[in-house]
Design an enzyme around this catalytic site. Structure first.
Site, PDB file in Angstrom:
ATOM      1  N   ASP A 164       0.821  -1.219   0.000  1.00 46.60           N
ATOM      2  CA  ASP A 164       0.000   0.000   0.000  1.00 46.60           C
ATOM      3  C   ASP A 164       0.856   1.271   0.000  1.00 46.60           C
ATOM      4  O   ASP A 164       0.347   2.369   0.210  1.00 46.60           O
ATOM      5  CB  ASP A 164      -0.941   0.003   1.209  1.00 46.60           C
ATOM      6  CG  ASP A 164      -0.187  -0.058   2.524  1.00 46.60           C
ATOM      7  OD1 ASP A 164       1.078  -0.044   2.499  1.00 46.60           O
ATOM      8  OD2 ASP A 164      -0.834  -0.113   3.585  1.00 46.60           O
ATOM      9  N   LYS A 192       9.594  38.269 -15.558  1.00 46.92           N
ATOM     10  CA  LYS A 192       8.520  37.255 -15.615  1.00 46.92           C
ATOM     11  C   LYS A 192       7.392  37.645 -14.670  1.00 46.92           C
ATOM     12  O   LYS A 192       7.645  38.057 -13.537  1.00 46.92           O
ATOM     13  CB  LYS A 192       9.086  35.889 -15.202  1.00 46.92           C
ATOM     14  CG  LYS A 192       8.067  34.754 -15.244  1.00 46.92           C
ATOM     15  CD  LYS A 192       8.711  33.401 -14.978  1.00 46.92           C
ATOM     16  CE  LYS A 192       8.773  33.048 -13.508  1.00 46.92           C
ATOM     17  NZ  LYS A 192       9.375  31.736 -13.258  1.00 46.92           N
ATOM     18  N   GLU A 231       3.029   2.252   2.166  1.00 49.36           N
ATOM     19  CA  GLU A 231       3.554   2.692   3.458  1.00 49.36           C
ATOM     20  C   GLU A 231       4.977   2.162   3.560  1.00 49.36           C
ATOM     21  O   GLU A 231       5.332   1.167   2.912  1.00 49.36           O
ATOM     22  CB  GLU A 231       2.694   2.130   4.593  1.00 49.36           C
ATOM     23  CG  GLU A 231       1.332   2.809   4.657  1.00 49.36           C
ATOM     24  CD  GLU A 231       0.493   2.319   5.837  1.00 49.36           C
ATOM     25  OE1 GLU A 231       0.964   1.423   6.574  1.00 49.36           O
ATOM     26  OE2 GLU A 231      -0.621   2.826   6.003  1.00 49.36           O
ATOM     27  N   ASP A 265      13.967  35.317 -14.745  1.00 52.20           N
ATOM     28  CA  ASP A 265      13.109  36.157 -13.904  1.00 52.20           C
ATOM     29  C   ASP A 265      13.972  36.840 -12.840  1.00 52.20           C
ATOM     30  O   ASP A 265      15.168  36.548 -12.709  1.00 52.20           O
ATOM     31  CB  ASP A 265      11.955  35.356 -13.276  1.00 52.20           C
ATOM     32  CG  ASP A 265      12.434  34.174 -12.447  1.00 52.20           C
ATOM     33  OD1 ASP A 265      13.542  34.235 -11.884  1.00 52.20           O
ATOM     34  OD2 ASP A 265      11.689  33.181 -12.356  1.00 52.20           O
ATOM     35  N   THR A 283       7.981  22.352 -14.379  1.00 53.96           N
ATOM     36  CA  THR A 283       7.184  21.973 -15.562  1.00 53.96           C
ATOM     37  C   THR A 283       7.892  22.368 -16.852  1.00 53.96           C
ATOM     38  O   THR A 283       7.514  21.921 -17.932  1.00 53.96           O
ATOM     39  CB  THR A 283       5.825  22.693 -15.555  1.00 53.96           C
ATOM     40  OG1 THR A 283       6.079  24.115 -15.676  1.00 53.96           O
ATOM     41  CG2 THR A 283       5.053  22.420 -14.287  1.00 53.96           C
ATOM     42  N   GLY A 284       8.877  23.269 -16.731  1.00 54.82           N
ATOM     43  CA  GLY A 284       9.590  23.740 -17.923  1.00 54.82           C
ATOM     44  C   GLY A 284       8.958  24.988 -18.531  1.00 54.82           C
ATOM     45  O   GLY A 284       9.477  25.527 -19.504  1.00 54.82           O
ATOM     46  N   GLY A 285       7.861  25.471 -17.952  1.00 58.62           N
ATOM     47  CA  GLY A 285       7.163  26.643 -18.503  1.00 58.62           C
ATOM     48  C   GLY A 285       8.066  27.867 -18.590  1.00 58.62           C
ATOM     49  O   GLY A 285       8.057  28.583 -19.610  1.00 58.62           O
ATOM     50  N   THR A 286       8.846  28.109 -17.558  1.00 60.18           N
ATOM     51  CA  THR A 286       9.716  29.296 -17.531  1.00 60.18           C
ATOM     52  C   THR A 286      10.783  29.203 -18.624  1.00 60.18           C
ATOM     53  O   THR A 286      10.991  30.148 -19.387  1.00 60.18           O
ATOM     54  CB  THR A 286      10.389  29.409 -16.137  1.00 60.18           C
ATOM     55  OG1 THR A 286       9.362  29.489 -15.159  1.00 60.18           O
ATOM     56  CG2 THR A 286      11.300  30.622 -16.048  1.00 60.18           C
ATOM     57  N   GLN A 296       7.116  27.769  -1.311  1.00 63.66           N
ATOM     58  CA  GLN A 296       5.992  28.195  -0.470  1.00 63.66           C
ATOM     59  C   GLN A 296       6.510  28.753   0.846  1.00 63.66           C
ATOM     60  O   GLN A 296       6.133  28.318   1.931  1.00 63.66           O
ATOM     61  CB  GLN A 296       5.053  27.025  -0.226  1.00 63.66           C
ATOM     62  CG  GLN A 296       4.360  26.546  -1.491  1.00 63.66           C
ATOM     63  CD  GLN A 296       3.312  25.501  -1.202  1.00 63.66           C
ATOM     64  OE1 GLN A 296       2.539  25.602  -0.259  1.00 63.66           O
ATOM     65  NE2 GLN A 296       3.285  24.473  -2.016  1.00 63.66           N
TER      66      GLN A 296
HETATM   67  C1  R5P Z   1      10.549  30.460 -10.000  1.00 57.49           C
HETATM   68  O1  R5P Z   1      10.650  31.517  -9.425  1.00 57.49           O
HETATM   69  C2  R5P Z   1      11.670  29.454 -10.080  1.00 57.49           C
HETATM   70  O2  R5P Z   1      12.917  30.034  -9.892  1.00 57.49           O
HETATM   71  C3  R5P Z   1      11.634  28.735 -11.408  1.00 57.49           C
HETATM   72  O3  R5P Z   1      11.809  29.669 -12.437  1.00 57.49           O
HETATM   73  C4  R5P Z   1      10.322  28.065 -11.589  1.00 57.49           C
HETATM   74  O4  R5P Z   1       9.842  27.567 -10.375  1.00 57.49           O
HETATM   75  C5  R5P Z   1      10.436  26.937 -12.578  1.00 57.49           C
HETATM   76  O5  R5P Z   1       9.191  26.307 -12.684  1.00 57.49           O
HETATM   77  P1  R5P Z   1       8.646  25.876 -14.093  1.00 57.49           P
HETATM   78  O6  R5P Z   1       9.723  25.004 -14.698  1.00 57.49           O
HETATM   79  O7  R5P Z   1       7.390  25.123 -13.778  1.00 57.49           O
HETATM   80  O8  R5P Z   1       8.411  27.110 -14.876  1.00 57.49           O
END
Ligand code: R5P
Length: 297
Positions: free
Chosen positions: A37, A192, A39, A169, A224-227, A96
């Site tokens: 499970d 950003k 654990e 950013d 996620t690679g979005g940045t 966070q």
């Molecule tokens: C944000 O302030 C972090 O330094 C990274 O740029 C960010 O957390 C990367 O996350 P993701 O790859 O999802 O854009």
């Protein structure tokens, strides 16, 4: 004199073993069993009373799981009389460290309190997302930087033409500056904006001419690679040729790797704080160097 051990936690077996070798400390005899499970339970194979243990456990995704393993191991060792110093190469939940919207949990603060309650007496991490988050810890905490070995690796192993280093950013600026100093190249900053509710990002590069030049995007983590994808798009528009993404913590969630290659990133380089297909740089050297200054061993 205290006897030291390194416990290579389940998420950081290789990192812990390398660190133990660098510090010349024996590995602690411990194993983890996982039940159907999911654990888990630990079994320790030696007397823990009066040992000083460096518990090496990176808390990459799934963070709730890697943290739980850390809590279980630390709590048991503390109750048996060991002193636990947590070495957490990637500190999960470090994004966070404050509430961005009313009513949000400051999760890193909760993690800090749990770590204290399971007996952790000191935390060493690598490139924490924001130094502000360290104020939430009531025990000593230190963030080692792996930017220099990352920059040295890129310089020695990736062929680049007149590269520009890019901070995608504002938060990435100090790290990119440090990377630029080690690498010996100029750097630019992008702006950003992230929607605090949807998480959607918008990146701006300003007036940028990079015809015929290569670029290295520097960040603490790729999740996620979005940045990196958004920064790559702007770099291509500015005429950049080869694009490399360099990060300390390659979380590469889901299909992030494929997404970045599709977005036009030519190479991704990360460190071994998080094991992945791009973890080419060894971050144990700066961590061991710092731990030696605490007069361990
Ligand atoms: C944000 O302030 C972090 O330094 C990274 O740029 C960010 O957390 C990367 O996350 P993701 O790859 O999802 O854009």
């Amino acid at each position: 004199m205290a006897k030291w051990r390194v416990m290579a936690g389940p998420s950081s077996q290789e990192f812990g073993e390398k660190l133990a070798e660098r510090l010349g400390m024996p590995l602690l005899a411990a194993s983890m069993k996982e039940f159907p499970d999911k654990e888990v339970k630990f079994t320790f194979g030696e007397q823990l009373a009066s040992l000083e243990v460096l518990l090496v456990q990176s808390t990459y995704p799934p963070a709730d799981r890697t943290y739980m393993q850390l809590f279980l191991a630390s709590d048991y060792m503390t109750h048996e009389g060991a002193k636990v110093h947590a070495v957490i190469p990637y500190l999960g939940y470090s994004r966070q460290g404050k509430a961005f919207l009313p009513g949000e949990t400051v999760t890193l603060g909760i993690i800090a309190r749990i770590l204290r309650s399971v007996g952790v007496t000191r935390v060493t991490t690598v490139d924490i997302h924001s130094s502000e988050g360290m104020t939430l810890f009531s025990m000593p905490i230190y963030s080692v930087s792996a930017i220099s070995p990352l920059a040295e690796y890129v310089k020695a192993n990736v062929q680049l033409n007149d590269p520009v280093l890019v901070a995608p950013d504002a938060g990435a600026v100090p790290r990119t500056e440090a990377f630029a100093a080690s690498y010996g190249a100029e750097f630019v900053k992008f702006a950003k904006k992230r929607d605090k509710v949807t998480g959607e990002i918008d990146v701006e590069a300003g007036d940028l001419q990079l015809k015929g030049r290569d670029a290295v995007i520097v960040d603490d983590m790729i999740s996620t690679g979005g940045t990196v994808a958004a920064a790559t798009n702007l770099l291509r528009k500015a005429g950049a040729e080869k694009i490399v993404a360099a990060c300390v913590h390659p979380l590469l969630v889901g299909d992030c790797y494929e997404k970045l290659i599709e977005a036009g990133v030519d190479e991704i380089v990360g460190t071994n704080t998080v094991p992945s297909r791009v973890s080419k740089v060894d971050a144990t050297e700066p961590v061991a160097r710092y731990l030696r200054t605490l007069a361990l061993g």
